[in-house]
Design an enzyme around this catalytic site. Structure first.
Site, PDB file in Angstrom:
ATOM      1  N   ARG A  68      36.938  42.508  41.334  1.00 20.94           N
ATOM      2  CA  ARG A  68      37.125  41.464  40.325  1.00 20.94           C
ATOM      3  C   ARG A  68      38.454  41.638  39.595  1.00 20.94           C
ATOM      4  O   ARG A  68      39.149  40.662  39.295  1.00 20.94           O
ATOM      5  CB  ARG A  68      35.966  41.501  39.323  1.00 20.94           C
ATOM      6  CG  ARG A  68      36.027  40.401  38.268  1.00 20.94           C
ATOM      7  CD  ARG A  68      34.768  40.343  37.427  1.00 20.94           C
ATOM      8  NE  ARG A  68      34.878  39.300  36.413  1.00 20.94           N
ATOM      9  CZ  ARG A  68      34.781  39.512  35.105  1.00 20.94           C
ATOM     10  NH1 ARG A  68      34.549  40.742  34.649  1.00 20.94           N
ATOM     11  NH2 ARG A  68      34.893  38.520  34.254  1.00 20.94           N
ATOM     12  N   HIS A  72      41.530  38.793  39.153  1.00 23.74           N
ATOM     13  CA  HIS A  72      42.061  38.387  37.853  1.00 23.74           C
ATOM     14  C   HIS A  72      43.534  38.760  37.704  1.00 23.74           C
ATOM     15  O   HIS A  72      44.256  38.116  36.941  1.00 23.74           O
ATOM     16  CB  HIS A  72      41.228  39.002  36.729  1.00 23.74           C
ATOM     17  CG  HIS A  72      39.950  38.282  36.474  1.00 23.74           C
ATOM     18  ND1 HIS A  72      39.632  37.704  35.268  1.00 23.74           N
ATOM     19  CD2 HIS A  72      38.894  38.017  37.302  1.00 23.74           C
ATOM     20  CE1 HIS A  72      38.439  37.122  35.351  1.00 23.74           C
ATOM     21  NE2 HIS A  72      37.972  37.307  36.573  1.00 23.74           N
ATOM     22  N   ASN A  97      38.732  38.037  30.236  1.00 23.70           N
ATOM     23  CA  ASN A  97      39.075  39.346  30.779  1.00 23.70           C
ATOM     24  C   ASN A  97      38.486  40.525  30.007  1.00 23.70           C
ATOM     25  O   ASN A  97      38.633  41.672  30.435  1.00 23.70           O
ATOM     26  CB  ASN A  97      40.598  39.515  30.816  1.00 23.70           C
ATOM     27  CG  ASN A  97      41.248  38.737  31.948  1.00 23.70           C
ATOM     28  OD1 ASN A  97      40.584  38.353  32.904  1.00 23.70           O
ATOM     29  ND2 ASN A  97      42.546  38.498  31.843  1.00 23.70           N
ATOM     30  N   HIS A 199      31.356  37.783  45.795  1.00 26.68           N
ATOM     31  CA  HIS A 199      30.185  37.847  44.922  1.00 26.68           C
ATOM     32  C   HIS A 199      28.983  38.511  45.590  1.00 26.68           C
ATOM     33  O   HIS A 199      27.895  38.544  45.018  1.00 26.68           O
ATOM     34  CB  HIS A 199      29.798  36.439  44.454  1.00 26.68           C
ATOM     35  CG  HIS A 199      30.763  35.852  43.467  1.00 26.68           C
ATOM     36  ND1 HIS A 199      30.796  34.514  43.139  1.00 26.68           N
ATOM     37  CD2 HIS A 199      31.743  36.443  42.734  1.00 26.68           C
ATOM     38  CE1 HIS A 199      31.761  34.299  42.256  1.00 26.68           C
ATOM     39  NE2 HIS A 199      32.338  35.447  41.996  1.00 26.68           N
TER      40      HIS A 199
END
Length: 336
Positions: A68, A72, A97, A199
């Site tokens: 993840r 980001h 975040n 995911h």
């Protein structure tokens, strides 16, 4: 579910050829190369891998956090470790975040590298390699192969919270919203579906999917399902874990079946209407993405092959190379 066996040697050759071909044809990573640190820091990848392995053995949630973190980072300012910079108004201060994790793993790897190869290995490369290695650890449990990625990224000097929201996927996004965003990063519709497979590991706070429920006015303190695309039994489980009284710190596994294994279970979950986020469920409901969801649900090896290609493209978004950026001494601060 089809789980074709893969010989380790053949898999390594296949995936190396695939990613090398893509790397050679991509202008965004023209200055990246395989074994970039072969002369300057030959054990760089080994040290990153060992750091990730050690951290993951203690905390099985680390692979999901590192993956993840990469998303980001790369979607905002490109893959330049801008998400690691601390300070007022940096990317880390944006609410999207604040729940990111894995920073300590990156910092540990950087400290080790600075001892043996000072001023050589970028934080941006560490983030990309750590995510690759994290997935590889979870992949091996499902029979997946190793993936090679080129290195040579440099660290950015700009990190602004205001750049975060316009550049990352919101869990309430439609397919059109995601296509627009992914396209702006040089990623295709196939990449969108493939990378959504991330995911299959990781976890989310209840607030990330709370819009699928609402408080029941007829039953104080209880939730009721308002998103009918979600399997009712799965919805009941989610409402128990994320009750009205639940702490904001409560998290739910993205994949309730094989939470710590990188496999194709995510796509099987979608077929069963058990996608955690709205942005997951819409992939099954849209004609443009439904077939690929079904294909990946039935062919794990096919998903792995697509993942290798899409992951390479992800880690090459707007990279800084050559004289751009810098090699930070500390990942949380620029050198200036």
């Amino acid at each position: 579910m089809e789980r074709r066996p893969i010989a380790a040697f053949c898999a390594t050759v296949l995936f190396t050829v695939v990613v090398f071909s893509i790397a050679a044809s991509s202008s965004s990573n023209a200055n990246l190369s395989f074994n970039f640190y072969a002369a300057s820091c030959p054990t760089a990848e080994f040290m990153v891998r060992n750091t990730v392995r050690s951290a993951s053995s203690v905390d099985p949630t680390i692979p999901g956090k590192l993956l993840r973190l990469l998303f980001h980072d790369c979607f905002v300012e490109g893959c330049d470790a801008s998400v690691l910079l601390q300070g007022n108004g940096t990317e880390r201060n944006d609410p999207a975040n604040t729940s990111l994790g894995g920073f300590s793993v990156i910092d540990s790897a950087k400290r080790m590298l600075e001892i043996f190869c000072p001023g050589t290995v970028s934080c941006a490369d560490i983030v990309a390699l750590a995510a690759r290695d994290a997935v590889e650890l979870a992949l091996k449990q499902a029979g997946g192969p190793a993936i090679q990625i080129p290195t040579g990224r440099r660290d950015g000097k700009v990190s602004a919270a205001s750049n975060v929201r316009p550049n990352i996927v919101d869990t309430s996004f439609s397919v059109d919203d995601m296509i627009k965003l992914f396209s702006s990063k040089g990623l295709s519709l196939d990449d969108l579906v493939t990378l959504s497979g991330a995911h299959t590991i990781g976890a989310a706070h209840c607030s990330a999917f709370s819009d699928r429920f609402q408080e029941d006015s007829n039953s104080k303190g209880k939730l009721k399902l308002i998103d009918t695309s979600l399997d009712s039994t799965y919805a009941e489980e989610l409402m128990k874990q994320c009750s009205v009284a639940a702490s904001p710190s409560v998290t739910v596994n993205n994949d309730p079946q094989t939470s710590f294994i990188f496999d194709n279970q995510y796509f099987q979950n979608l077929l069963a209407h058990k996608g955690l986020f709205q942005s997951d469920s819409v992939l099954l409901n849209d004609n443009r993405t439904r077939k690929q969801v079904g294909d990946f649900a039935n062919d794990q090896v096919g998903f792995f092959e697509s993942w290798a290609q899409s992951f390479l493209k992800l880690t090459s978004i707007e990279v800084k190379t050559g004289e751009e950026g810098e090699i930070r001494r500390s990942c949380s601060a620029t050198n200036a």
